[in-house]
Design a protein around this motif. Sequence first.
Motif, PDB file in Angstrom:
ATOM      1  N   PRO A 127       6.403  11.356   7.551  1.00  0.00           N
ATOM      2  CA  PRO A 127       8.055  11.801   7.999  1.00  0.00           C
ATOM      3  C   PRO A 127       9.033  11.111   7.139  1.00  0.00           C
ATOM      4  O   PRO A 127      10.703  12.394   7.474  1.00  0.00           O
ATOM      5  CB  PRO A 127       7.532  13.005   8.565  1.00  0.00           C
ATOM      6  N   LEU A 128       9.052  10.473   8.118  1.00  0.00           N
ATOM      7  CA  LEU A 128       9.421   9.853   8.260  1.00  0.00           C
ATOM      8  C   LEU A 128      10.916   8.195   7.798  1.00  0.00           C
ATOM      9  O   LEU A 128      12.318   8.048   8.014  1.00  0.00           O
ATOM     10  CB  LEU A 128       9.778   8.803  10.097  1.00  0.00           C
ATOM     11  N   SER A 129      10.126   8.835   6.496  1.00  0.00           N
ATOM     12  CA  SER A 129      10.986   7.451   5.450  1.00  0.00           C
ATOM     13  C   SER A 129      12.090   8.318   5.035  1.00  0.00           C
ATOM     14  O   SER A 129      12.393   9.404   4.553  1.00  0.00           O
ATOM     15  CB  SER A 129       9.721   7.831   4.090  1.00  0.00           C
ATOM     16  N   ALA A 130      13.347   7.233   4.726  1.00  0.00           N
ATOM     17  CA  ALA A 130      14.249   7.972   4.212  1.00  0.00           C
ATOM     18  C   ALA A 130      14.129   8.033   2.677  1.00  0.00           C
ATOM     19  O   ALA A 130      14.881   8.675   2.282  1.00  0.00           O
ATOM     20  CB  ALA A 130      15.313   6.931   4.720  1.00  0.00           C
ATOM     21  N   GLY A 131      13.226   7.645   2.401  1.00  0.00           N
ATOM     22  CA  GLY A 131      13.333   8.188   0.776  1.00  0.00           C
ATOM     23  C   GLY A 131      12.319   9.327   0.299  1.00  0.00           C
ATOM     24  O   GLY A 131      12.413   9.705  -0.573  1.00  0.00           O
ATOM     25  N   LEU A 132      11.797   9.700   1.566  1.00  0.00           N
ATOM     26  CA  LEU A 132      11.365  10.840   1.286  1.00  0.00           C
ATOM     27  C   LEU A 132      12.412  12.445   0.814  1.00  0.00           C
ATOM     28  O   LEU A 132      12.922  12.761   2.346  1.00  0.00           O
ATOM     29  CB  LEU A 132      10.319  11.677   2.573  1.00  0.00           C
ATOM     30  N   ARG A 133      12.855  12.971  -0.107  1.00  0.00           N
ATOM     31  CA  ARG A 133      13.971  13.974  -0.234  1.00  0.00           C
ATOM     32  C   ARG A 133      13.060  15.321   0.402  1.00  0.00           C
ATOM     33  O   ARG A 133      12.109  15.885  -0.854  1.00  0.00           O
ATOM     34  CB  ARG A 133      14.062  13.445  -1.408  1.00  0.00           C
ATOM     35  N   HIS A 134      13.871  15.844   0.384  1.00  0.00           N
ATOM     36  CA  HIS A 134      13.807  17.643   0.909  1.00  0.00           C
ATOM     37  C   HIS A 134      13.753  18.088  -0.530  1.00  0.00           C
ATOM     38  O   HIS A 134      13.267  18.707  -1.130  1.00  0.00           O
ATOM     39  CB  HIS A 134      15.020  18.527   1.299  1.00  0.00           C
ATOM     40  N   GLY A 135      14.276  17.521  -1.608  1.00  0.00           N
ATOM     41  CA  GLY A 135      14.644  18.158  -3.090  1.00  0.00           C
ATOM     42  C   GLY A 135      13.430  17.850  -3.871  1.00  0.00           C
ATOM     43  O   GLY A 135      12.942  18.501  -4.888  1.00  0.00           O
ATOM     44  N   VAL A 136      12.471  16.955  -3.689  1.00  0.00           N
ATOM     45  CA  VAL A 136      11.553  16.612  -4.941  1.00  0.00           C
ATOM     46  C   VAL A 136      10.126  17.009  -3.658  1.00  0.00           C
ATOM     47  O   VAL A 136       8.896  17.668  -4.292  1.00  0.00           O
ATOM     48  CB  VAL A 136      11.215  15.095  -4.194  1.00  0.00           C
ATOM     49  N   LEU A 137       9.970  17.133  -2.101  1.00  0.00           N
ATOM     50  CA  LEU A 137       8.372  17.280  -1.014  1.00  0.00           C
ATOM     51  C   LEU A 137       9.086  19.000  -1.589  1.00  0.00           C
ATOM     52  O   LEU A 137       7.226  19.350  -1.583  1.00  0.00           O
ATOM     53  CB  LEU A 137       8.758  17.116  -0.253  1.00  0.00           C
ATOM     54  N   ALA A 138       9.818  19.525  -1.257  1.00  0.00           N
ATOM     55  CA  ALA A 138       9.598  20.910  -0.688  1.00  0.00           C
ATOM     56  C   ALA A 138       9.121  21.991  -2.705  1.00  0.00           C
ATOM     57  O   ALA A 138       8.686  21.683  -2.255  1.00  0.00           O
ATOM     58  CB  ALA A 138      11.219  21.730  -0.961  1.00  0.00           C
ATOM     59  N   PRO A 139       9.909  21.562  -3.592  1.00  0.00           N
ATOM     60  CA  PRO A 139       9.284  21.559  -5.161  1.00  0.00           C
ATOM     61  C   PRO A 139       7.728  21.404  -5.161  1.00  0.00           C
ATOM     62  O   PRO A 139       6.762  22.194  -5.548  1.00  0.00           O
ATOM     63  CB  PRO A 139       9.984  20.892  -5.892  1.00  0.00           C
ATOM     64  N   LEU A 140       7.910  20.105  -4.929  1.00  0.00           N
ATOM     65  CA  LEU A 140       5.812  19.738  -4.768  1.00  0.00           C
ATOM     66  C   LEU A 140       4.976  20.697  -3.776  1.00  0.00           C
ATOM     67  O   LEU A 140       3.621  21.061  -4.274  1.00  0.00           O
ATOM     68  CB  LEU A 140       5.405  18.050  -4.512  1.00  0.00           C
ATOM     69  N   GLN A 141       5.371  20.931  -2.862  1.00  0.00           N
ATOM     70  CA  GLN A 141       4.896  21.999  -1.956  1.00  0.00           C
ATOM     71  C   GLN A 141       4.466  23.380  -2.247  1.00  0.00           C
ATOM     72  O   GLN A 141       3.641  24.068  -2.665  1.00  0.00           O
ATOM     73  CB  GLN A 141       5.666  22.200  -0.592  1.00  0.00           C
ATOM     74  N   GLN A 142       5.666  23.523  -3.225  1.00  0.00           N
ATOM     75  CA  GLN A 142       5.215  24.912  -4.026  1.00  0.00           C
ATOM     76  C   GLN A 142       4.569  25.301  -5.036  1.00  0.00           C
ATOM     77  O   GLN A 142       4.099  26.170  -5.012  1.00  0.00           O
ATOM     78  CB  GLN A 142       7.036  25.811  -4.229  1.00  0.00           C
ATOM     79  N   ARG A 143       4.394  23.777  -5.671  1.00  0.00           N
ATOM     80  CA  ARG A 143       3.416  24.244  -6.829  1.00  0.00           C
ATOM     81  C   ARG A 143       2.119  23.771  -6.262  1.00  0.00           C
ATOM     82  O   ARG A 143       1.331  24.125  -6.700  1.00  0.00           O
ATOM     83  CB  ARG A 143       3.832  22.809  -7.945  1.00  0.00           C
ATOM     84  N   LEU A 144       2.169  22.829  -5.021  1.00  0.00           N
ATOM     85  CA  LEU A 144       0.588  22.536  -4.665  1.00  0.00           C
ATOM     86  C   LEU A 144      -0.048  23.449  -3.233  1.00  0.00           C
ATOM     87  O   LEU A 144      -1.476  22.995  -3.806  1.00  0.00           O
ATOM     88  CB  LEU A 144       0.285  20.905  -4.756  1.00  0.00           C
ATOM     89  N   GLY A 145       1.295  23.904  -2.650  1.00  0.00           N
ATOM     90  CA  GLY A 145       0.511  24.177  -1.654  1.00  0.00           C
ATOM     91  C   GLY A 145       0.691  23.042  -0.588  1.00  0.00           C
ATOM     92  O   GLY A 145       0.930  22.078  -0.465  1.00  0.00           O
ATOM     93  N   ALA A 146       1.576  24.162   0.408  1.00  0.00           N
ATOM     94  CA  ALA A 146       1.877  23.117   1.376  1.00  0.00           C
ATOM     95  C   ALA A 146       0.709  22.606   2.033  1.00  0.00           C
ATOM     96  O   ALA A 146       0.755  20.799   2.722  1.00  0.00           O
ATOM     97  CB  ALA A 146       3.311  23.914   2.255  1.00  0.00           C
ATOM     98  N   GLY A 147      -0.248  23.429   2.313  1.00  0.00           N
ATOM     99  CA  GLY A 147      -1.266  22.625   2.893  1.00  0.00           C
ATOM    100  C   GLY A 147      -1.835  21.514   2.780  1.00  0.00           C
ATOM    101  O   GLY A 147      -3.156  20.652   3.230  1.00  0.00           O
ATOM    102  N   ARG A 148      -1.688  20.836   1.180  1.00  0.00           N
ATOM    103  CA  ARG A 148      -2.348  19.602   0.820  1.00  0.00           C
ATOM    104  C   ARG A 148      -2.158  18.990   1.494  1.00  0.00           C
ATOM    105  O   ARG A 148      -2.818  17.731   1.654  1.00  0.00           O
ATOM    106  CB  ARG A 148      -2.238  19.525  -0.893  1.00  0.00           C
TER     107      ARG A 148
END
Length: 399
Positions: A127-148
Amino acid sequence: MDHHAYRHALAERLAGSEVPVPEAELDARCRRLREAMADAGLDALLLTDPADLYYLTGYHTFEVSVHACLVVDAARLVLQVPSIETGPAVVTARVDEILGYRWESPEEVIAPLAETLAPHRAIGLDPLSAGLRHGVLAPLQQRLGAGRFRDDGGALVDALRLVKSPWELDCLRESARITGLGIRAARDVVAPGVSDGAVAAEGARAMLAAGSEFMSLQPIVTVGPRSGTIHVNHKRRTIGAGEPVFLEFGSAFERYTAPMMSTVVAGRADDEMRALRDACRAAFEALCAALRPGNTFDDAARAGEAAIAGLNAGIAERAFFSGVFGYSVGAQFPPSWVEGTGYLARGQTRELEADMVFHLPLCLRLPGRFGIGISDTVRVTPGGGEPLTDNDWQLHERP
C-alpha cells in the motif's frame, strides 16, 4: 505494426538479451518470495514498485512514471506494461507472460489484469508503493471484491531486498568505485568564482565516463548558505571565497547505488565547520561499531545520537539533523536511490543482519548559514560496519 506485433518480432531476435541479473539469482529470489507468500497465506502478489519488478525479473526502463505491474503466484510471473515499454520488457525481463496495453488508453489495464488475478483469493499489495494507483486498484476491487486484497505484500519483498546477495554486493562495490571517482573529480574543480552547476557537471561527467547508467538521483551540489537547507540542489550559484560546497553523488551500476557525501571549502575551514565535521565523524564511528547482527536499527541510531552529544552537546540544539542515521540502498530508479526497506532511526525495532547495506547520510546543517556533510555506504558484518565507498572523512580545503 502494433505493440503486440512489435513484441513478437523483437522477441524473435532479442528476447532476454539484456536481462542484467543472473538466472540463478532470479530463481533464488522468486523461490524465497514464494515460500514467504505460502507462509503468509497469500496466493498472489500485485507489485507496482519499479525496483520490486527489477528485483524479481530484471525489468528496467528509465520511464517509470507510467503504470506497470507484476503478478507473482505459485507458478507464474506476469508483467503488465504499456506499449511504449514493450521493448524493455522483452529484452530485460525474465517472465512467463507479458501483458501489453496502449499507453494512451489506460482503461485497457483493468480487464486483462483482473483476469490474471481472478483465480486467486488472497492477493497481497504494497500500500505504500508510489506505483499503486487508485485508478487501477479501485476498479480491480470492484470487479474481484475488496476482501481479496491484503496490505501485507510489500513487507515480504522488503525483507528479501534488505539482505544483499554476493552478486548485489559486487554491484554496490562497483557503484561505490564510480561514485568515488565522481566525488573526487567534482572536488578538484571547486574554487571561488566557479558555479555549483559546473561542479555537478564535472562529477556527472566523471561518473558517466566511468560506466554509470542513468542515475536515480542527479548529483547534488549546494554552496554556502544553501548547503544549510536540506534537499535543494545546484541552481546557477557562484562559489564565494571561504564557502563550503556540499556534494552528494550516487552512480548506478546494474541499477545499484552506493551514495557518498563530501564537503569542500573554497578556502580555509573555520572552527565551527570543523566542529560539525568532527561530530559527523564521531557519529559514523559509533554507527559502524553498532552495525552488527543482533543489534536493532534503534540501537544504531541511539549510538549515533550519543556520539554527537558526547562530542559537543550544543550541536544537537543548534544544527538540524534529519533523524535518520542510515537508510538501506540497493537497486533503485528515479526519483530516488533510497531503497525504502529500512531506516536506522529511533523506534525502528528490526534487527540488523549480515549483508544489509546502508547509506549513512551524516550531515549537520546550521539553518541559513551552511551545512557540513560526509558519508559512506556501509555493509553490516559480524565485526561491524564495513564501508563500501572510500571516503577519507576529511573536510577538504582549497585555499
